[in-house]
Motif scaffolding. Structure first.
Motif, PDB file in Angstrom:
ATOM      1  N   LYS A 216       0.832  -1.205   0.000  1.00  0.00           N
ATOM      2  CA  LYS A 216       0.000   0.000   0.000  1.00  0.00           C
ATOM      3  C   LYS A 216       0.870   1.259   0.000  1.00  0.00           C
ATOM      4  CE  LYS A 216      -3.942  -2.153   2.341  1.00  0.00           C
ATOM      5  NZ  LYS A 216      -4.809  -2.145   3.557  1.00  0.00           N
ATOM      6  N   TYR A 217       2.013   1.177   0.638  1.00  0.00           N
ATOM      7  CA  TYR A 217       2.999   2.268   0.646  1.00  0.00           C
ATOM      8  C   TYR A 217       3.488   2.500  -0.779  1.00  0.00           C
ATOM      9  CZ  TYR A 217       7.296   4.586   2.573  1.00  0.00           C
ATOM     10  OH  TYR A 217       8.299   5.444   2.906  1.00  0.00           O
ATOM     11  N   GLN A 218       3.837   1.421  -1.453  1.00  0.00           N
ATOM     12  CA  GLN A 218       4.320   1.524  -2.833  1.00  0.00           C
ATOM     13  C   GLN A 218       3.233   2.075  -3.756  1.00  0.00           C
ATOM     14  OE1 GLN A 218       5.507  -2.630  -3.173  1.00  0.00           O
ATOM     15  NE2 GLN A 218       7.666  -2.085  -2.948  1.00  0.00           N
ATOM     16  N   GLU A 219       1.997   1.654  -3.541  1.00  0.00           N
ATOM     17  CA  GLU A 219       0.885   2.162  -4.354  1.00  0.00           C
ATOM     18  C   GLU A 219       0.683   3.659  -4.123  1.00  0.00           C
ATOM     19  OE1 GLU A 219      -3.895   1.282  -5.117  1.00  0.00           O
ATOM     20  OE2 GLU A 219      -2.804   0.197  -3.556  1.00  0.00           O
ATOM     21  N   MET A 220       0.849   4.091  -2.864  1.00  0.00           N
ATOM     22  CA  MET A 220       0.689   5.513  -2.553  1.00  0.00           C
ATOM     23  C   MET A 220       1.759   6.339  -3.257  1.00  0.00           C
ATOM     24  SD  MET A 220       0.389   7.354   1.198  1.00  0.00           S
ATOM     25  CE  MET A 220      -1.040   6.356   1.666  1.00  0.00           C
ATOM     26  N   ILE A 221       2.968   5.818  -3.335  1.00  0.00           N
ATOM     27  CA  ILE A 221       4.043   6.510  -4.048  1.00  0.00           C
ATOM     28  C   ILE A 221       3.690   6.661  -5.525  1.00  0.00           C
ATOM     29  CG2 ILE A 221       6.407   6.199  -4.913  1.00  0.00           C
ATOM     30  CD1 ILE A 221       7.171   5.254  -2.115  1.00  0.00           C
ATOM     31  N   ILE A 222       3.191   5.592  -6.127  1.00  0.00           N
ATOM     32  CA  ILE A 222       2.807   5.630  -7.543  1.00  0.00           C
ATOM     33  C   ILE A 222       1.736   6.693  -7.787  1.00  0.00           C
ATOM     34  CG2 ILE A 222       1.624   4.317  -9.363  1.00  0.00           C
ATOM     35  CD1 ILE A 222       3.048   1.806  -8.260  1.00  0.00           C
ATOM     36  N   ASN A 223       0.818   6.835  -6.844  1.00  0.00           N
ATOM     37  CA  ASN A 223      -0.311   7.745  -7.020  1.00  0.00           C
ATOM     38  C   ASN A 223      -0.023   9.171  -6.547  1.00  0.00           C
ATOM     39  OD1 ASN A 223      -1.953   5.704  -8.088  1.00  0.00           O
ATOM     40  ND2 ASN A 223      -2.585   5.035  -6.044  1.00  0.00           N
ATOM     41  N   SER A 224       1.207   9.428  -6.085  1.00  0.00           N
ATOM     42  CA  SER A 224       1.542  10.741  -5.536  1.00  0.00           C
ATOM     43  C   SER A 224       2.410  11.552  -6.486  1.00  0.00           C
ATOM     44  CB  SER A 224       2.270  10.577  -4.194  1.00  0.00           C
ATOM     45  OG  SER A 224       1.434   9.988  -3.218  1.00  0.00           O
ATOM     46  N   LYS A 225       2.343  12.865  -6.325  1.00  0.00           N
ATOM     47  CA  LYS A 225       3.183  13.799  -7.059  1.00  0.00           C
ATOM     48  C   LYS A 225       3.945  14.670  -6.062  1.00  0.00           C
ATOM     49  CE  LYS A 225       1.842  12.281 -11.010  1.00  0.00           C
ATOM     50  NZ  LYS A 225       2.779  11.440 -11.807  1.00  0.00           N
ATOM     51  N   ALA A 226       4.803  15.528  -6.574  1.00  0.00           N
ATOM     52  CA  ALA A 226       5.657  16.334  -5.700  1.00  0.00           C
ATOM     53  C   ALA A 226       4.846  17.140  -4.687  1.00  0.00           C
ATOM     54  CB  ALA A 226       6.540  17.260  -6.534  1.00  0.00           C
ATOM     55  N   GLU A 227       3.679  17.636  -5.098  1.00  0.00           N
ATOM     56  CA  GLU A 227       2.880  18.458  -4.188  1.00  0.00           C
ATOM     57  C   GLU A 227       2.244  17.662  -3.059  1.00  0.00           C
ATOM     58  OE1 GLU A 227       0.293  17.876  -7.977  1.00  0.00           O
ATOM     59  OE2 GLU A 227       2.408  18.196  -7.465  1.00  0.00           O
ATOM     60  N   ASP A 228       2.325  16.329  -3.142  1.00  0.00           N
ATOM     61  CA  ASP A 228       1.788  15.476  -2.082  1.00  0.00           C
ATOM     62  C   ASP A 228       2.807  15.194  -0.983  1.00  0.00           C
ATOM     63  OD1 ASP A 228      -0.829  15.010  -3.226  1.00  0.00           O
ATOM     64  OD2 ASP A 228       0.191  13.813  -4.755  1.00  0.00           O
ATOM     65  N   ILE A 229       3.985  15.774  -1.078  1.00  0.00           N
ATOM     66  CA  ILE A 229       5.022  15.595  -0.060  1.00  0.00           C
ATOM     67  C   ILE A 229       4.962  16.754   0.925  1.00  0.00           C
ATOM     68  CG2 ILE A 229       7.485  15.327   0.360  1.00  0.00           C
ATOM     69  CD1 ILE A 229       6.149  13.015  -1.212  1.00  0.00           C
ATOM     70  N   VAL A 230       4.855  16.413   2.216  1.00  0.00           N
ATOM     71  CA  VAL A 230       4.730  17.416   3.279  1.00  0.00           C
ATOM     72  C   VAL A 230       5.994  17.403   4.136  1.00  0.00           C
ATOM     73  CG1 VAL A 230       3.433  18.086   5.335  1.00  0.00           C
ATOM     74  CG2 VAL A 230       2.219  17.205   3.329  1.00  0.00           C
ATOM     75  N   TYR A 231       6.567  18.571   4.318  1.00  0.00           N
ATOM     76  CA  TYR A 231       7.776  18.752   5.130  1.00  0.00           C
ATOM     77  C   TYR A 231       7.345  19.199   6.523  1.00  0.00           C
ATOM     78  CZ  TYR A 231      12.669  20.280   5.984  1.00  0.00           C
ATOM     79  OH  TYR A 231      13.960  20.441   6.453  1.00  0.00           O
ATOM     80  N   THR A 232       7.516  18.311   7.511  1.00  0.00           N
ATOM     81  CA  THR A 232       6.989  18.594   8.842  1.00  0.00           C
ATOM     82  C   THR A 232       7.856  17.977   9.937  1.00  0.00           C
ATOM     83  OG1 THR A 232       5.083  18.303  10.316  1.00  0.00           O
ATOM     84  CG2 THR A 232       5.465  16.567   8.705  1.00  0.00           C
ATOM     85  N   ALA A 233       7.828  18.616  11.119  1.00  0.00           N
ATOM     86  CA  ALA A 233       8.509  18.081  12.300  1.00  0.00           C
ATOM     87  C   ALA A 233       7.542  17.337  13.207  1.00  0.00           C
ATOM     88  CB  ALA A 233       9.175  19.222  13.074  1.00  0.00           C
ATOM     89  N   ALA A 234       6.283  17.268  12.808  1.00  0.00           N
ATOM     90  CA  ALA A 234       5.253  16.723  13.692  1.00  0.00           C
ATOM     91  C   ALA A 234       5.411  15.234  13.978  1.00  0.00           C
ATOM     92  CB  ALA A 234       3.869  16.980  13.088  1.00  0.00           C
ATOM     93  N   VAL A 235       6.073  14.495  13.094  1.00  0.00           N
ATOM     94  CA  VAL A 235       6.185  13.041  13.274  1.00  0.00           C
ATOM     95  C   VAL A 235       7.322  12.674  14.226  1.00  0.00           C
ATOM     96  CG1 VAL A 235       6.607  10.840  12.109  1.00  0.00           C
ATOM     97  CG2 VAL A 235       5.146  12.564  11.044  1.00  0.00           C
ATOM     98  N   SER A 236       8.491  13.277  14.031  1.00  0.00           N
ATOM     99  CA  SER A 236       9.661  12.863  14.810  1.00  0.00           C
ATOM    100  C   SER A 236      10.299  13.983  15.620  1.00  0.00           C
ATOM    101  CB  SER A 236      10.719  12.270  13.875  1.00  0.00           C
ATOM    102  OG  SER A 236      11.201  13.263  12.990  1.00  0.00           O
ATOM    103  N   GLY A 237       9.782  15.195  15.496  1.00  0.00           N
ATOM    104  CA  GLY A 237      10.401  16.315  16.183  1.00  0.00           C
ATOM    105  C   GLY A 237      11.491  16.978  15.363  1.00  0.00           C
ATOM    106  N   VAL A 238      11.854  16.341  14.246  1.00  0.00           N
ATOM    107  CA  VAL A 238      12.831  16.888  13.309  1.00  0.00           C
ATOM    108  C   VAL A 238      12.159  16.932  11.941  1.00  0.00           C
ATOM    109  CG1 VAL A 238      15.087  16.574  12.232  1.00  0.00           C
ATOM    110  CG2 VAL A 238      14.739  15.887  14.617  1.00  0.00           C
ATOM    111  N   ASN A 239      12.351  18.000  11.211  1.00  0.00           N
ATOM    112  CA  ASN A 239      11.698  18.127   9.912  1.00  0.00           C
ATOM    113  C   ASN A 239      12.046  16.967   8.987  1.00  0.00           C
ATOM    114  OD1 ASN A 239      10.027  20.506   9.811  1.00  0.00           O
ATOM    115  ND2 ASN A 239      11.902  21.701  10.093  1.00  0.00           N
ATOM    116  N   ALA A 240      11.043  16.411   8.356  1.00  0.00           N
ATOM    117  CA  ALA A 240      11.221  15.325   7.391  1.00  0.00           C
ATOM    118  C   ALA A 240      10.080  15.386   6.393  1.00  0.00           C
ATOM    119  CB  ALA A 240      11.244  13.971   8.101  1.00  0.00           C
ATOM    120  N   ASN A 241      10.257  14.715   5.262  1.00  0.00           N
ATOM    121  CA  ASN A 241       9.241  14.686   4.215  1.00  0.00           C
ATOM    122  C   ASN A 241       8.394  13.430   4.306  1.00  0.00           C
ATOM    123  OD1 ASN A 241       9.429  17.112   2.672  1.00  0.00           O
ATOM    124  ND2 ASN A 241      11.410  16.425   1.897  1.00  0.00           N
TER     125      ASN A 241
END
Length: 324
Positions: A216-241
């Motif tokens: 399902k992760y791989q399918e989500m990548i196939i269905n995503s574009k650059a604008e679907d990438i979110v840069y946030t610190a909310a997951v680990s406390g350090v900014n990541a995509n």
């Protein structure tokens, strides 16, 4: 190229060590086909399990070389060099014992670790997102720097690859690896054109048969574009995509991912377990998803990348003749 093992490569590329994604089969297939394969030591839950993986990889590559008479690309291990990682020294001892060719360090460049790896002829490459980190790693004696530029998966930086390479090459004359949106053979050629010695590819190798990624992760990548990438610190406390749909599936709205602090995923979990649990359900990827539309065997992907890389170099040569 400023790469000690370049004669063993079919492409100037490294398949990056990805948390919960990279395992022995992916590493082995990459190395057999001339790309450096790597994995995080922490993808195995214990040091004993980690050593089993190292032995599995070494055994498979030795058998490949004996059967084919060809030299495999070297493999590497990612060590998290941080006080919160109690396994760094036991895992380093395994690497020294088995003479792992390449060690990739994150969250700290330690001279003692570098010296330990150099004692058997190994190389140390270190992740950086800014000049200050690069200077500290250079002082520690690392053999290469991995420039994690804007748009890369995982804990990416925010600087343009052009700016970052120019800054680092001003004082560092060893191996330069570039990370950020590299998904095609043409991208690899572009990385070299900008001044890198090796392309560092993560997201593209999530979508291979030998990856440990959820389908399902791989399918989500196939269905995503650059604008679907979110840069946030909310997951680990350090900014990541991260992939926007995976954030939204966990109830993390735009208001939450704009926060600068880590979301509490449950006080019943200790910090390390909470981090691992978060990354299992909130999926990271870089902006290079925009070029990924399939899942294929690693061997086929590398073959495709080589064709694209060759075509890109031929096009560059045509442009050189045209303008120079």
């Amino acid at each position: 190229m400023n790469v000690p093992f370049e004669e063993h490569l079919s492409l100037p590329a490294v398949a990056a060590p990805m948390f919960l994604i990279s395992g022995p089969q992916l590493v082995i297939e990459c190395c057999k086909h001339g790309v450096v394969g790597t994995f995080p030591a922490l993808n195995q839950r214990t040091t004993e399990g980690f050593e089993e993986w190292v032995v599995e990889i070494k055994t498979a590559l030795a058998a490949f070389e004996k059967e084919t008479g060809k030299k495999a690309a070297p493999f590497g291990v990612n060590l998290i060099v941080h006080p919160t990682n109690p396994r760094v020294m036991p895992d380093l001892e395994v690497c020294v014992k088995h003479q792992v060719p390449l060690i990739i360090t994150s969250l700290g460049a330690v001279p003692d670790l570098v010296n330990a790896v150099h004692s058997y002829g190994g190389l140390v490459y270190h992740d950086i997102i800014k000049k200050r980190h690069a200077e500290k790693a250079s002082e520690a004696g690392v053999d290469g720097l991995i420039l994690v530029a804007a748009g890369a998966g995982g804990h990416a930086g925010a600087l343009s690859p052009l700016a970052l390479i120019n800054e680092i090459k001003g004082f560092f004359d060893k191996t330069i690896l570039l990370s950020g949106c590299i998904s095609t053979g043409r991208d690899i050629a572009s990385a070299l054109q900008m001044g890198a010695d090796l392309a560092y590819m993560g997201t593209r190798f999530i979508n291979v048969k030998e990856s440990m990624a959820d389908p399902k992760y791989q399918e989500m990548i196939i269905n995503s574009k650059a604008e679907d990438i979110v840069y946030t610190a909310a997951v680990s406390g350090v900014n990541a995509n991260f992939l926007r749909p995976s954030l939204e599936a966990m109830g993390i709205t735009e208001d939450l991912w704009k926060q600068s602090k880590k979301i509490d995923f449950g006080s019943e979990l200790d910090a390390a377990k909470a981090e691992a649990q978060a990354w299992k359900t909130i999926w990271s990827a870089g902006q290079g998803v925009t070029s990924i539309d399939d899942v294929q065997p690693t061997a086929e992907l590398i073959k495709k990348l080589k064709t694209e890389f060759k075509t890109a170099l031929e096009d560059q040569q045509k442009n050189y003749k045209k303008y120079c």
